[in-house]
Design a protein around this motif. Sequence first.
Motif, PDB file in Angstrom:
ATOM      1  N   GLU A 151      -7.725   0.780   0.563  1.00  0.00           N
ATOM      2  CA  GLU A 151      -6.714   0.763  -0.358  1.00  0.00           C
ATOM      3  C   GLU A 151      -6.574  -0.194  -1.476  1.00  0.00           C
ATOM      4  OE1 GLU A 151      -1.976   0.771   0.068  1.00  0.00           O
ATOM      5  OE2 GLU A 151      -2.794   1.653   1.770  1.00  0.00           O
ATOM      6  N   SER A 152      -6.666  -1.483  -1.167  1.00  0.00           N
ATOM      7  CA  SER A 152      -7.023  -2.390  -2.222  1.00  0.00           C
ATOM      8  C   SER A 152      -7.968  -2.389  -3.063  1.00  0.00           C
ATOM      9  CB  SER A 152      -6.685  -3.770  -1.445  1.00  0.00           C
ATOM     10  OG  SER A 152      -8.016  -4.041  -0.723  1.00  0.00           O
ATOM     11  N   THR A 153      -9.140  -1.806  -2.865  1.00  0.00           N
ATOM     12  CA  THR A 153     -10.240  -1.815  -3.519  1.00  0.00           C
ATOM     13  C   THR A 153     -10.073  -0.968  -4.851  1.00  0.00           C
ATOM     14  OG1 THR A 153     -11.767  -2.107  -1.653  1.00  0.00           O
ATOM     15  CG2 THR A 153     -12.810  -1.326  -3.531  1.00  0.00           C
ATOM     16  N   TYR A 154      -9.361   0.515  -4.404  1.00  0.00           N
ATOM     17  CA  TYR A 154      -9.311   1.275  -5.403  1.00  0.00           C
ATOM     18  C   TYR A 154      -8.154   1.187  -6.126  1.00  0.00           C
ATOM     19  CZ  TYR A 154     -13.318   2.963  -2.956  1.00  0.00           C
ATOM     20  OH  TYR A 154     -14.632   3.021  -2.590  1.00  0.00           O
ATOM     21  N   ASN A 155      -6.853   0.101  -5.782  1.00  0.00           N
ATOM     22  CA  ASN A 155      -5.593   0.000  -6.300  1.00  0.00           C
ATOM     23  C   ASN A 155      -4.825   1.268  -6.166  1.00  0.00           C
ATOM     24  OD1 ASN A 155      -5.444  -2.408  -7.504  1.00  0.00           O
ATOM     25  ND2 ASN A 155      -6.208  -1.837  -9.652  1.00  0.00           N
ATOM     26  N   LEU A 156      -4.743   1.578  -4.856  1.00  0.00           N
ATOM     27  CA  LEU A 156      -3.954   2.722  -4.374  1.00  0.00           C
ATOM     28  C   LEU A 156      -2.724   2.166  -3.874  1.00  0.00           C
ATOM     29  CD1 LEU A 156      -6.718   4.666  -2.463  1.00  0.00           C
ATOM     30  CD2 LEU A 156      -5.451   5.606  -4.484  1.00  0.00           C
ATOM     31  N   LYS A 212      -5.176  -0.279 -14.078  1.00  0.00           N
ATOM     32  CA  LYS A 212      -4.547  -0.688 -15.672  1.00  0.00           C
ATOM     33  C   LYS A 212      -5.780  -0.425 -16.657  1.00  0.00           C
ATOM     34  CE  LYS A 212      -1.561  -4.374 -14.013  1.00  0.00           C
ATOM     35  NZ  LYS A 212      -0.962  -3.649 -13.260  1.00  0.00           N
ATOM     36  N   ASN A 213      -6.938   0.198 -16.248  1.00  0.00           N
ATOM     37  CA  ASN A 213      -7.862   0.562 -17.097  1.00  0.00           C
ATOM     38  C   ASN A 213      -8.691   1.509 -16.439  1.00  0.00           C
ATOM     39  OD1 ASN A 213      -9.899  -1.145 -15.756  1.00  0.00           O
ATOM     40  ND2 ASN A 213      -9.181  -2.574 -17.274  1.00  0.00           N
ATOM     41  N   ALA A 214      -9.505   2.274 -17.225  1.00  0.00           N
ATOM     42  CA  ALA A 214     -10.575   3.192 -16.658  1.00  0.00           C
ATOM     43  C   ALA A 214     -11.706   3.398 -17.583  1.00  0.00           C
ATOM     44  CB  ALA A 214      -9.917   4.368 -16.357  1.00  0.00           C
ATOM     45  N   GLY A 215     -12.847   3.566 -17.200  1.00  0.00           N
ATOM     46  CA  GLY A 215     -14.056   3.786 -18.054  1.00  0.00           C
ATOM     47  C   GLY A 215     -14.092   5.417 -18.465  1.00  0.00           C
TER      48      GLY A 215
END
Length: 154
Positions: free
Chosen positions: A6-11, A32-35
């Motif tokens: 969960e913490s790895t993917y900001n879920l 907060k951002n994405a490629g």
Amino acid sequence: MILADESTYNLQLLHQQKGEGQFSFVMKLLSKNAGCPKCSTLSTRKHSHYTRILKDVPLDDKEVHILLCSNKWFCDQPDCSARIFTERLPWLEAYRRKTKRLEEKLTQLAFSMSCLQAEKVCQNLCMSVSHDALLSLIYRKEVVKSPSPFRRIG
């Protein structure tokens, strides 16, 4: 199960429910951002969000359903063809409704027996899927040709 990461993917887990024969999770991505998938430019401007219903591998002999609230982003690169794109996740292929690891397990079953038999086995393993869906997994798999061990004589 993806909840361990969960913490790895900001879920963020918003809700969970244990029903008869299934677990349901409602999750939200907190990125907060994405490629951008086309040009790889990092975007920080959110466009909107949308929900997807996903299936994951069974947990405690119950089906797992995930309602995921994902983000859409603006691509600010002037020469990129993608003006708006959806956030990509490493454990989920684009446009799919099953996690990668569920698809891998289903593909293994589909290749090990007929899809009609695999459908019945999947029902017993709490992975509801049709034989047509199993066939489509087989068709998506890239087949690498290897030279025959037998040489043609004559």
